[in-house]
Design a protein around this motif. Sequence first.
Motif, PDB file in Angstrom:
ATOM      1  N   THR A 154       0.934  -1.399   0.042  1.00 61.92           N
ATOM      2  CA  THR A 154       0.097  -0.027   0.028  1.00 61.92           C
ATOM      3  C   THR A 154       0.853   1.304  -0.119  1.00 61.92           C
ATOM      4  O   THR A 154       1.827   1.260   0.823  1.00 61.92           O
ATOM      5  CB  THR A 154      -0.847  -0.114   1.169  1.00 61.92           C
ATOM      6  OG1 THR A 154      -1.877  -1.229   1.284  1.00 61.92           O
ATOM      7  CG2 THR A 154      -1.860   1.274   1.246  1.00 61.92           C
ATOM      8  N   THR A 155       0.569   2.116  -0.903  1.00 59.74           N
ATOM      9  CA  THR A 155       1.110   3.317  -0.855  1.00 59.74           C
ATOM     10  C   THR A 155       0.242   4.607  -0.717  1.00 59.74           C
ATOM     11  O   THR A 155      -0.907   4.141  -0.884  1.00 59.74           O
ATOM     12  CB  THR A 155       1.955   3.729  -2.042  1.00 59.74           C
ATOM     13  OG1 THR A 155       0.839   3.667  -3.241  1.00 59.74           O
ATOM     14  CG2 THR A 155       3.057   2.696  -2.248  1.00 59.74           C
ATOM     15  N   TYR A 156       0.655   5.720  -0.198  1.00 57.45           N
ATOM     16  CA  TYR A 156      -0.426   6.938  -0.061  1.00 57.45           C
ATOM     17  C   TYR A 156       0.442   8.189  -0.848  1.00 57.45           C
ATOM     18  O   TYR A 156       1.506   8.412  -0.696  1.00 57.45           O
ATOM     19  CB  TYR A 156      -0.242   7.226   1.361  1.00 57.45           C
ATOM     20  CG  TYR A 156      -1.000   6.083   2.371  1.00 57.45           C
ATOM     21  CD1 TYR A 156      -2.283   6.109   2.483  1.00 57.45           C
ATOM     22  CD2 TYR A 156      -0.228   5.005   2.632  1.00 57.45           C
ATOM     23  CE1 TYR A 156      -2.928   5.048   3.022  1.00 57.45           C
ATOM     24  CE2 TYR A 156      -0.758   3.854   3.495  1.00 57.45           C
ATOM     25  CZ  TYR A 156      -2.121   4.041   3.549  1.00 57.45           C
ATOM     26  OH  TYR A 156      -2.840   3.008   4.231  1.00 57.45           O
ATOM     27  N   ARG A 157      -0.601   8.923  -1.416  1.00 55.16           N
ATOM     28  CA  ARG A 157      -0.334  10.019  -1.915  1.00 55.16           C
ATOM     29  C   ARG A 157       0.131  11.272  -0.770  1.00 55.16           C
ATOM     30  O   ARG A 157      -0.227  10.909   0.258  1.00 55.16           O
ATOM     31  CB  ARG A 157      -1.037  10.747  -2.774  1.00 55.16           C
ATOM     32  CG  ARG A 157      -1.507   9.885  -4.025  1.00 55.16           C
ATOM     33  CD  ARG A 157      -2.662  10.411  -5.101  1.00 55.16           C
ATOM     34  NE  ARG A 157      -3.258  11.639  -4.420  1.00 55.16           N
ATOM     35  CZ  ARG A 157      -4.720  11.533  -4.392  1.00 55.16           C
ATOM     36  NH1 ARG A 157      -5.134  10.346  -4.389  1.00 55.16           N
ATOM     37  NH2 ARG A 157      -5.293  12.519  -3.826  1.00 55.16           N
ATOM     38  N   ILE A 158       1.087  12.180  -1.112  1.00 56.59           N
ATOM     39  CA  ILE A 158       1.197  13.020   0.039  1.00 56.59           C
ATOM     40  C   ILE A 158       0.178  13.849   0.672  1.00 56.59           C
ATOM     41  O   ILE A 158       0.104  13.688   1.975  1.00 56.59           O
ATOM     42  CB  ILE A 158       2.212  14.202  -0.630  1.00 56.59           C
ATOM     43  CG1 ILE A 158       3.523  13.748  -1.350  1.00 56.59           C
ATOM     44  CG2 ILE A 158       2.476  15.382   0.164  1.00 56.59           C
ATOM     45  CD1 ILE A 158       4.403  13.087  -0.442  1.00 56.59           C
TER      46      ILE A 158
END
Length: 131
Positions: A2-6
Amino acid sequence: MTTYRITEAAELLGVSDDTVRRWVDAGRLPSRQEDGRNVVPGPELAALAESLADHPDREATRAAAVSARNRLAGIVTKVTKDTVMAQVELVCGPYRMVSLMSSEAAEELGLEPGVRAIASVKSTNVVVERP
């Protein structure tokens, strides 16, 4: 993974986008390019969130010894008072908190729209204090 935008990372941490960008630039929070956007890996974001929650400077904001552990800094948006009771509304990041207290307590704390305050949440009670 999982990744998250800033922007998403900032919302989860309760800080501004600019703060997250500064942390990325300083190497405090790793990021990478994904589809032309900077993203933060979920495990690294979780580790930073945990370190922020455990950061010793957080304790310096306590007004006195308090048993409540869930403390949300915010701004008072509305105070409704009668002769006995007051209803105080705060916005703490993305959360709206409402506390009922005596009018006397609201007066003593100087609670009015625009004032910074901390909502201390324990069980079903919301305790408001001034930083």
